[in-house]
Scaffold this active site. Structure first.
Site, mmCIF file in Angstrom:
data_model
loop_
_atom_site.group_PDB
_atom_site.id
_atom_site.type_symbol
_atom_site.label_atom_id
_atom_site.label_comp_id
_atom_site.label_asym_id
_atom_site.label_seq_id
_atom_site.Cartn_x
_atom_site.Cartn_y
_atom_site.Cartn_z
ATOM 1 N N CYS A 168 0.834 -1.205 0.000
ATOM 2 C CA CYS A 168 0.000 0.000 0.000
ATOM 3 C C CYS A 168 0.864 1.249 0.000
ATOM 4 C CB CYS A 168 -0.937 -0.022 1.207
ATOM 5 S SG CYS A 168 -1.991 1.429 1.291
ATOM 6 N N CYS A 171 -0.480 4.079 2.067
ATOM 7 C CA CYS A 171 -0.312 3.930 3.522
ATOM 8 C C CYS A 171 1.117 4.241 3.941
ATOM 9 C CB CYS A 171 -0.600 2.506 4.000
ATOM 10 S SG CYS A 171 -1.940 1.675 3.198
ATOM 11 N N ASP A 172 2.076 3.745 3.188
ATOM 12 C CA ASP A 172 3.458 3.739 3.671
ATOM 13 C C ASP A 172 4.429 4.621 2.889
ATOM 14 O OD1 ASP A 172 2.640 1.811 5.502
ATOM 15 O OD2 ASP A 172 2.997 0.180 4.087
#
Ligand code: NAP
Length: 349
Positions: A168, A171-172
């Site tokens: 992701c 997300c990261d």
């Protein structure tokens, strides 16, 4: 005792279904999933994929940034006294899930931290079995077990999950370890294009590694990626191993030219897999109609009915296309309303 409605899953679809079912006095029982190592590794812990993300900026109602200033322009002065003081931050995925869970509990939802491992859809009421060995009977079921990101399945990949291996980018991607470094994205679909383009905000170079000589992605998204000067495509290439060490996590990948068989070590501080998702439907053992990828098929247009009467589906488990928190919550609400009406028609109140 036979439950009127059992909800399996604890992402936005599950909790939205629970809120609506609870407010319809159906006293829903939610199986939110078990806290097991196996679920951690496969990305199927309670509270779903949103619990693995950071900021959520696109869930309506949670504006990011300085909310006070926003409210001053959006809400007439006389009504501002009803607003709670706000810190200025929007909402994070884990916070959103905890809020939904609490909201469902406030209306009487019962929650079990356990997995459903078996469903007998042939008996009436339906029979369900949990990982801990409990047996439950239910007149209706809402399946909201979501989907999980696919990984390549390499041992070295497992080892560096959260230490440079991710599925992701949103997300990261902004983590310090990826700043101004080379990164690898694996895949050739729309997700891979999106992730690679997104990561160019942070990375020095993004290597897009694809096993074939053409992308599966839509033309426009493929073109955007191909025209991005920070993206370099490695065609007919596979990842053979993720390289790294205890201290730094991922330091590179070993690539294999799938035509010549030649290998090459490429320095990179991260590897993002964008090779699709798998719906969490294994426990159904083929008893509901699914598509060729395992997503539950809705059998009536604009309804959440599945191929078994009395079983409804909501969220990503039945959606390979939108896959958003808001669409999942929407279908969760629909599934609860569908279940309520179906139960009513069966004389179960
Ligand atoms: P996808 O379309 O199924 O693409 C998966 C990609 O990963 C394919 O290129 C596939 O290669 C590759 N792949 C699969 N398994 C692999 C493996 N074991 N090793 C190496 N490569 C592997 O999945 P997706 O990109 O996640 O998209 C899913 C759906 O969401 C699609 O309908 C897509 O259009 C949609 N989506 C839309 C947007 C958007 O419009 N903004 C963004 C993201 C996703 P092959 O091509 O060789 O099979």
């Amino acid at each position: 005792m036979t439950e009127r409605v059992v909800i399996i899953g604890s992402g936005p679809a599950g909790w939205a279904a629970a809120i609506y079912a609870a407010r319809a006095n159906l006293e829903p029982l939610v199986f939110e999933g078990a806290q097991t190592e196996e679920n951690r590794l496969s990305g199927t812990l309670p509270l779903g994929q949103l619990n693995l993300t950071t900021e959520v900026e696109n869930y309506p109602g949670f504006a990011a940034g300085n909310l006070t200033q926003f409210l001053e322009t959006a809400i007439p002065e006389g009504q501002r006294k009803y607003m709670a003081p706000h810190s200025g931050h929007g909402v994070s995925g884990p916070e959103l899930m905890e809020l939904m869970r609490q909201q469902a509990k406030n209306f009487g939802t019962r929650v079990e931290t356990d997995d459903i491992v078996e469903v007998d859809t042939t008996s009436r009421p339906f029979k369900l079995k949990t990982l801990e060995g409990k047996e439950v009977q239910a007149h209706s079921i809402i399946i909201a077990t979501g989907a999980r990101a696919n990984y390549l399945g390499l041992e070295s990949e497992d080892k560096y999950k959260n230490y440079g291996v991710s599925a992701c980018a949103v997300c990261d991607g902004a983590l310090p370890r990826f700043r101004n470094k080379s990164l690898v994205v694996v895949g050739g679909g729309d997700s891979a294009m999106e992730e690679a383009s997104y990561l160019t905000k942070f990375a020095s170079t993004v290597y897009l590694v694809h096993r074939r000589g053409e992308f599966r992605a839509s033309k426009i998204m493929a073109q955007r990626a191909l025209e991005n000067p920070k993206i370099s495509v490695k065609w007919f290439t596979g990842v053979e191993e993720v390289l790294g060490d205890e201290k730094q996590g991922v330091t590179g990948v070993r690539l294999k030219d799938l035509k010549s068989g030649a290998t090459e070590d490429l320095a990179a501080s991260g590897m993002f897999c964008a090779i699709g998702h798998t719906p969490n439907t294994n426990f159904l053992k083929g008893q509901l109609q699914t598509d060729d990828k395992g997503y539950i098929v809705y059998t009536k247009p604009f309804r959440t009915d599945t191929s078994v009467e009395g079983i409804f589906a909501a969220g990503d488990v039945a959606d390979s296309y939108y896959r958003q928190a808001i669409t999942s919550a929407g279908t969760g609400c629909m599934a609860a309303l569908d279940a309520e009406r179906w139960l009513g028609a069966q004389g179960v109140h």
